[in-house]
Design a protein around this motif. Structure first.
Motif, PDB file in Angstrom:
ATOM      1  N   LEU A 266       0.840  -1.193   0.000  1.00  0.00           N
ATOM      2  CA  LEU A 266       0.000   0.000   0.000  1.00  0.00           C
ATOM      3  C   LEU A 266       0.876   1.244   0.000  1.00  0.00           C
ATOM      4  O   LEU A 266       1.907   1.288   0.677  1.00  0.00           O
ATOM      5  N   SER A 267       0.491   2.245  -0.751  1.00  0.00           N
ATOM      6  CA  SER A 267       1.068   3.582  -0.705  1.00  0.00           C
ATOM      7  C   SER A 267      -0.065   4.578  -0.815  1.00  0.00           C
ATOM      8  O   SER A 267      -1.112   4.279  -1.388  1.00  0.00           O
ATOM      9  N   LEU A 268       0.139   5.761  -0.279  1.00  0.00           N
ATOM     10  CA  LEU A 268      -0.849   6.827  -0.349  1.00  0.00           C
ATOM     11  C   LEU A 268      -0.190   8.090  -0.885  1.00  0.00           C
ATOM     12  O   LEU A 268       0.934   8.412  -0.510  1.00  0.00           O
ATOM     13  N   VAL A 269      -0.908   8.816  -1.738  1.00  0.00           N
ATOM     14  CA  VAL A 269      -0.427  10.082  -2.281  1.00  0.00           C
ATOM     15  C   VAL A 269      -1.532  11.120  -2.136  1.00  0.00           C
ATOM     16  O   VAL A 269      -2.687  10.854  -2.468  1.00  0.00           O
ATOM     17  N   VAL A 270      -1.164  12.294  -1.639  1.00  0.00           N
ATOM     18  CA  VAL A 270      -2.060  13.447  -1.618  1.00  0.00           C
ATOM     19  C   VAL A 270      -1.402  14.495  -2.497  1.00  0.00           C
ATOM     20  O   VAL A 270      -0.280  14.936  -2.224  1.00  0.00           O
ATOM     21  N   ALA A 271      -2.072  14.859  -3.601  1.00  0.00           N
ATOM     22  CA  ALA A 271      -1.481  15.767  -4.587  1.00  0.00           C
ATOM     23  C   ALA A 271      -2.149  17.134  -4.535  1.00  0.00           C
ATOM     24  O   ALA A 271      -3.328  17.261  -4.231  1.00  0.00           O
ATOM     25  N   ASP A 272      -1.365  18.163  -4.868  1.00  0.00           N
ATOM     26  CA  ASP A 272      -1.840  19.541  -4.971  1.00  0.00           C
ATOM     27  C   ASP A 272      -2.000  19.883  -6.442  1.00  0.00           C
ATOM     28  O   ASP A 272      -1.030  19.964  -7.179  1.00  0.00           O
ATOM     29  N   ASP A 273      -3.245  20.055  -6.872  1.00  0.00           N
ATOM     30  CA  ASP A 273      -3.539  20.455  -8.255  1.00  0.00           C
ATOM     31  C   ASP A 273      -4.664  21.491  -8.223  1.00  0.00           C
ATOM     32  O   ASP A 273      -5.649  21.398  -8.936  1.00  0.00           O
ATOM     33  N   ASP A 274      -4.503  22.496  -7.354  1.00  0.00           N
ATOM     34  CA  ASP A 274      -5.544  23.505  -7.182  1.00  0.00           C
ATOM     35  C   ASP A 274      -5.809  24.324  -8.441  1.00  0.00           C
ATOM     36  O   ASP A 274      -6.916  24.795  -8.662  1.00  0.00           O
ATOM     37  N   ASN A 275      -4.787  24.504  -9.274  1.00  0.00           N
ATOM     38  CA  ASN A 275      -4.975  25.334 -10.469  1.00  0.00           C
ATOM     39  C   ASN A 275      -5.488  24.541 -11.667  1.00  0.00           C
ATOM     40  O   ASN A 275      -5.786  25.125 -12.704  1.00  0.00           O
TER      41      ASN A 275
END
Length: 57
Positions: free
Chosen positions: A18-27
């Motif tokens: 298992l791996s988890l990613v939280v990405a920032d793609d606000d634009n």
């Protein structure tokens, strides 16, 4: 949450990757950054970098 919702037919008895990613793609123009636990997702697709997880009740 039912085990089936996680893709298991029954409670898993062995560890799984298992791996988890939280990405920032606000634009909306692609990933500006991310934070990751484990590996094998954000920078490269490599299942050998997933961390072993054992679910318990």
């Amino acid at each position: 949450m039912p085990w089936a919702a996680l893709g298991f037919s029954a409670k898993p008895s062995n560890p799984f990757g298992l791996s988890l990613v939280v990405a920032d793609d606000d634009n909306g123009q692609g990933r500006a950054g991310w934070i990751e636990w484990g590996g094998g997702i954000a920078t490269t697709k490599d299942p050998s970098l997933l961390r072993p997880v054992q679910l318990i009740e």
